[in-house]
Design an enzyme around this catalytic site. Structure first.
Site, PDB file in Angstrom:
ATOM      1  N   CYS A   1      98.222  62.457  58.320  1.00  0.00           N
ATOM      2  CA  CYS A   1      97.234  62.170  57.270  1.00  0.00           C
ATOM      3  C   CYS A   1      96.519  63.448  56.858  1.00  0.00           C
ATOM      4  O   CYS A   1      95.568  63.874  57.506  1.00  0.00           O
ATOM      5  CB  CYS A   1      96.228  61.132  57.767  1.00  0.00           C
ATOM      6  SG  CYS A   1      94.985  60.709  56.540  1.00  0.00           S
TER       7      CYS A   1
ATOM      8  N   CYS B   1      92.826  63.066  56.048  1.00  0.00           N
ATOM      9  CA  CYS B   1      91.928  62.964  57.202  1.00  0.00           C
ATOM     10  C   CYS B   1      91.745  64.303  57.894  1.00  0.00           C
ATOM     11  O   CYS B   1      90.640  64.758  58.130  1.00  0.00           O
ATOM     12  CB  CYS B   1      92.487  62.011  58.244  1.00  0.00           C
ATOM     13  SG  CYS B   1      93.204  60.541  57.564  1.00  0.00           S
ATOM     14  N   ASP B   2      92.858  64.911  58.254  1.00  0.00           N
ATOM     15  CA  ASP B   2      92.821  66.044  59.176  1.00  0.00           C
ATOM     16  C   ASP B   2      92.902  67.399  58.488  1.00  0.00           C
ATOM     17  O   ASP B   2      92.637  68.419  59.111  1.00  0.00           O
ATOM     18  CB  ASP B   2      93.971  65.920  60.186  1.00  0.00           C
ATOM     19  CG  ASP B   2      93.902  64.613  60.973  1.00  0.00           C
ATOM     20  OD1 ASP B   2      92.771  64.165  61.233  1.00  0.00           O
ATOM     21  OD2 ASP B   2      94.950  64.048  61.310  1.00  0.00           O
TER      22      ASP B   2
END
Lengths: 302, 78
Positions: free
Chosen positions: A133, A136-137
């Site tokens: 992701c 997200c990261d």
């Protein structure tokens, strides 16, 4: 053991919409799910869900969850289904908590998950540099070097996010050219800090506590690229392994008819886990409602 | 006395947004570190957890990786 009218497996757009319909039909039902929201929770910007010109994935999931909870729905959250099987006219559902439930009908709305590379080091360094992701990261890899594995739209989307954050971005694509939309492709190809490796496969993720490099094979030639982050964007696979005896297509998607019935009476399916023609949040939601209404009709006859 | 809660997060991570919503709904006060703009805090998070995934909660030394509602509830006693 208590026999429910219906068990809904999954709480993404399909599962949650099914719960709203089940609650309004006053069915005796239960929801079993690992998480709330499914892939929608990971979406950044949503601009095609009717009624919202713009909403973020987490915000839409919160609206879905509020709607579901407003009926005091019985939700077993954080519980993964390991087996679904029909026997003696009832559907048995087993979970990873060692529990068993039974119902007259089920709706499988377990969605899809990220496909894995299946190379050495991938599992070991998951969350230690290996991510599925970018939204997200990605921000953690500020001024670091990263590799994106894949060449489709999701890989390009990840790339466009990462070129603004990372120092150097490598794209490892296993076919001769990038796929995906032309507009995104052009932006990626024009970026100064992107190097594209076509006809290339990742053979290993290397590291020492955290990711340090990947090994790739480009048309027979082995190369090692020094990276701190590896973003795997090679598509999705359906969460359908746990369903026994249900017909699936070559991709593992559960085959349904236009009433969301599978080949086994009493087992219905909805959303991205099925062979429905398009995978969209709004389609999954609509399919969830159809599946619940079909289950309701099935229960009236049985 | 309420426990001191720290969150390591990024502005774009959906689970970070959800965990913060969840804490606010339960009237939990927390300190939020944006690891995308604060490299020192990012390094501190990696050292504490041995991994790079967000969100990470530090509840007086108890480390919770990800939005794990049950663990958070158990740790904060509600």
């Amino acid at each position: 053991m208590q026999t429910y009218d219906l068990i809904i497996i999954g709480a993404g757009p399909a599962g949650i919409t099914a719960t709203v319909y089940a609650a309004r039909k006053k069915m005796d039902f239960l929801v079993i799910t690992g998480d709330i929201g499914g892939q929608t929770a990971w979406s950044s910007d949503i601009e095609n869900y009717t009624g919202y010109q713009f909403i973020s994935g987490p915000d839409l999931v919160q609206k879905f969850e509020e709607h579901m909870r407003s009926y005091h729905t019985n939700v077993k959250e954080g519980e993964g289904v390991t087996e679904v099987e029909k026997s003696a006219g009832l559907v048995l559902v087993k979970t990873d908590k060692g529990l068993e439930y039974q119902a007259k009908s089920v709706i499988i709305a377990s969605g899809k998950r990220s496909r894995e590379l299946n190379v050495p080091g991938e599992k070991e360094y998951r969350n230690k540099g290996v991510s599925y992701c970018a939204t997200c990261d990605g921000p953690i890899f500020s001024a670091k070097d990263v590799a994106i594995i894949g060449g489709g739209n999701s890989a390009l989307d990840a790339c466009l996010q990462l070129i603004r954050i990372a120092r150097q971005v490598y794209i490892i694509n296993n076919v001769p050219q990038l796929a995906g939309d032309a507009i995104m492709r052009q932006k990626v190809e024009a970026a100064a800090n992107v190097s594209i490796f076509n006809n290339s496969k990742v053979t290993a993720v290397l590291g020492d506590k955290m990711v340090k490099a990947i090994r790739i094979n480009q048309e027979g030639e082995e190369k090692t690229l020094s990276v701190q982050g590896v973003f795997v964007e090679i598509g999705l696979i359906p969460n359908s392994d746990f369903v026994k005896g249900v017909e699936k297509n070559a991709q593992g998607e559960i085959i349904i008819n236009n009433r969301n019935a599978t080949n086994i009476p009493g087992i219905f399916a909805a959303g991205d886990v099925t062979d429905v023609s398009e995978k969209q949040i709004i389609i999954a939601a609509g399919e969830g409602s159809k599946a619940c209404l079909s289950a309701f009709r099935y229960l009236a006859r049985h | 006395m309420a426990k001191k809660v720290k969150i390591y997060s990024t502005p774009t991570c959906p689970w970070c947004i959800r965990v913060k919503q969840f804490l606010k709904e339960n009237n939990i006060v927390f300190e939020d570190y944006d690891v995308s703009s604060d490299p020192a805090k990012a390094e501190e998070m990696v050292k504490k957890t041995g991994q790079m995934g967000v969100p990470v909660l530090d509840i007086e030394g108890e480390i919770i990786v990800g939005f794990d509602k049950e663990k958070i509830k158990a740790s904060l006693g509600f």
